[in-house]
Scaffold this motif. Sequence first.
Motif, PDB file in Angstrom:
ATOM      1  N   ALA A  77       0.835  -1.210   0.000  1.00  0.00           N
ATOM      2  CA  ALA A  77       0.000   0.000   0.000  1.00  0.00           C
ATOM      3  C   ALA A  77       0.865   1.254   0.000  1.00  0.00           C
ATOM      4  O   ALA A  77       0.555   2.224  -0.695  1.00  0.00           O
ATOM      5  CB  ALA A  77      -0.937  -0.003   1.205  1.00  0.00           C
ATOM      6  N   VAL A  78       1.950   1.237   0.762  1.00  0.00           N
ATOM      7  CA  VAL A  78       2.854   2.392   0.792  1.00  0.00           C
ATOM      8  C   VAL A  78       3.488   2.591  -0.584  1.00  0.00           C
ATOM      9  O   VAL A  78       3.534   3.707  -1.108  1.00  0.00           O
ATOM     10  CB  VAL A  78       3.941   2.222   1.880  1.00  0.00           C
ATOM     11  CG1 VAL A  78       4.967   3.348   1.801  1.00  0.00           C
ATOM     12  CG2 VAL A  78       3.315   2.154   3.267  1.00  0.00           C
ATOM     13  N   VAL A  79       3.947   1.507  -1.181  1.00  0.00           N
ATOM     14  CA  VAL A  79       4.578   1.601  -2.500  1.00  0.00           C
ATOM     15  C   VAL A  79       3.566   2.086  -3.534  1.00  0.00           C
ATOM     16  O   VAL A  79       3.871   2.962  -4.348  1.00  0.00           O
ATOM     17  CB  VAL A  79       5.221   0.260  -2.910  1.00  0.00           C
ATOM     18  CG1 VAL A  79       5.704   0.291  -4.350  1.00  0.00           C
ATOM     19  CG2 VAL A  79       6.371  -0.088  -1.972  1.00  0.00           C
ATOM     20  N   ARG A  80       2.345   1.553  -3.506  1.00  0.00           N
ATOM     21  CA  ARG A  80       1.307   2.017  -4.434  1.00  0.00           C
ATOM     22  C   ARG A  80       1.069   3.521  -4.273  1.00  0.00           C
ATOM     23  O   ARG A  80       0.914   4.237  -5.257  1.00  0.00           O
ATOM     24  CB  ARG A  80      -0.006   1.286  -4.182  1.00  0.00           C
ATOM     25  CG  ARG A  80      -0.141  -0.034  -4.836  1.00  0.00           C
ATOM     26  CD  ARG A  80      -1.561  -0.589  -4.605  1.00  0.00           C
ATOM     27  NE  ARG A  80      -1.663  -1.949  -5.050  1.00  0.00           N
ATOM     28  CZ  ARG A  80      -1.406  -3.012  -4.297  1.00  0.00           C
ATOM     29  NH1 ARG A  80      -1.037  -2.862  -3.034  1.00  0.00           N
ATOM     30  NH2 ARG A  80      -1.519  -4.229  -4.790  1.00  0.00           N
ATOM     31  N   ALA A  81       0.987   3.980  -3.020  1.00  0.00           N
ATOM     32  CA  ALA A  81       0.700   5.393  -2.772  1.00  0.00           C
ATOM     33  C   ALA A  81       1.787   6.293  -3.344  1.00  0.00           C
ATOM     34  O   ALA A  81       1.488   7.349  -3.912  1.00  0.00           O
ATOM     35  CB  ALA A  81       0.554   5.633  -1.265  1.00  0.00           C
ATOM     36  N   PHE A  82       3.039   5.898  -3.208  1.00  0.00           N
ATOM     37  CA  PHE A  82       4.134   6.738  -3.701  1.00  0.00           C
ATOM     38  C   PHE A  82       4.368   6.557  -5.203  1.00  0.00           C
ATOM     39  O   PHE A  82       4.732   7.516  -5.876  1.00  0.00           O
ATOM     40  CB  PHE A  82       5.416   6.470  -2.906  1.00  0.00           C
ATOM     41  CG  PHE A  82       5.499   7.267  -1.643  1.00  0.00           C
ATOM     42  CD1 PHE A  82       6.132   8.498  -1.613  1.00  0.00           C
ATOM     43  CD2 PHE A  82       4.904   6.807  -0.487  1.00  0.00           C
ATOM     44  CE1 PHE A  82       6.182   9.253  -0.457  1.00  0.00           C
ATOM     45  CE2 PHE A  82       4.947   7.554   0.686  1.00  0.00           C
ATOM     46  CZ  PHE A  82       5.590   8.773   0.700  1.00  0.00           C
ATOM     47  N   GLU A  83       4.193   5.365  -5.700  1.00  0.00           N
ATOM     48  CA  GLU A  83       4.438   5.097  -7.116  1.00  0.00           C
ATOM     49  C   GLU A  83       3.250   5.475  -7.989  1.00  0.00           C
ATOM     50  O   GLU A  83       3.418   5.759  -9.167  1.00  0.00           O
ATOM     51  CB  GLU A  83       4.748   3.607  -7.342  1.00  0.00           C
ATOM     52  CG  GLU A  83       6.050   3.148  -6.739  1.00  0.00           C
ATOM     53  CD  GLU A  83       7.267   3.718  -7.436  1.00  0.00           C
ATOM     54  OE1 GLU A  83       7.311   3.760  -8.681  1.00  0.00           O
ATOM     55  OE2 GLU A  83       8.190   4.137  -6.723  1.00  0.00           O
ATOM     56  N   GLY A  84       2.062   5.414  -7.432  1.00  0.00           N
ATOM     57  CA  GLY A  84       0.857   5.599  -8.231  1.00  0.00           C
ATOM     58  C   GLY A  84       0.547   4.306  -8.954  1.00  0.00           C
ATOM     59  O   GLY A  84       1.365   3.394  -8.999  1.00  0.00           O
ATOM     60  N   GLU A  85      -0.627   4.228  -9.470  1.00  0.00           N
ATOM     61  CA  GLU A  85      -1.023   2.996 -10.150  1.00  0.00           C
ATOM     62  C   GLU A  85      -1.206   3.222 -11.647  1.00  0.00           C
ATOM     63  O   GLU A  85      -1.986   2.539 -12.298  1.00  0.00           O
ATOM     64  CB  GLU A  85      -2.283   2.425  -9.504  1.00  0.00           C
ATOM     65  CG  GLU A  85      -2.032   1.974  -8.083  1.00  0.00           C
ATOM     66  CD  GLU A  85      -3.170   1.185  -7.489  1.00  0.00           C
ATOM     67  OE1 GLU A  85      -3.523   0.142  -8.078  1.00  0.00           O
ATOM     68  OE2 GLU A  85      -3.699   1.603  -6.460  1.00  0.00           O
TER      69      GLU A  85
END
Length: 147
Positions: A77-85
């Motif tokens: 979830a943290v990686v998704r939030a920073f990377e975007g989807e």
Amino acid sequence: MRLLRSTDLALRVLMRLVVAGDSNPTTRDVAAAVDVPYTHAAKVVAELQHMGLLTARRGRGGGLALTERGRTASVGAVVRAFEGEDDVVDCEGTSALAACPLRSDCRLRGALRRAQEAFFASLDPLTVADLATGPTGPLLLQISRAL
């Protein structure tokens, strides 16, 4: 897949705060511990605070503290939030690059999207607290004390 520097930094800040205990390091302390410029750390700390993963208090007795939500947050979830989807590739084109002529019938875009989601999904079961277990936690403490 290559992570953005802000994503890497966010994970390192969170890992450092997992082992901080009650010490409440400042943003400057954490920036020094993970060897990044203060300005970069401050931007990431602001975003992590906005996400509810840490608290930041100014002044005497202030500092950073991981919230319970931050401790149990999924790394995915943290990686998704920073990377975007967003899609891995830009099939629509930009001002510097024309739209891909294959975009309507291309299988690559879907395959890359599935691979990206598999990457995120592999990180989902891992929590922020898990990142600082084993040899990582004591090493983070050792690095911080050396400063």
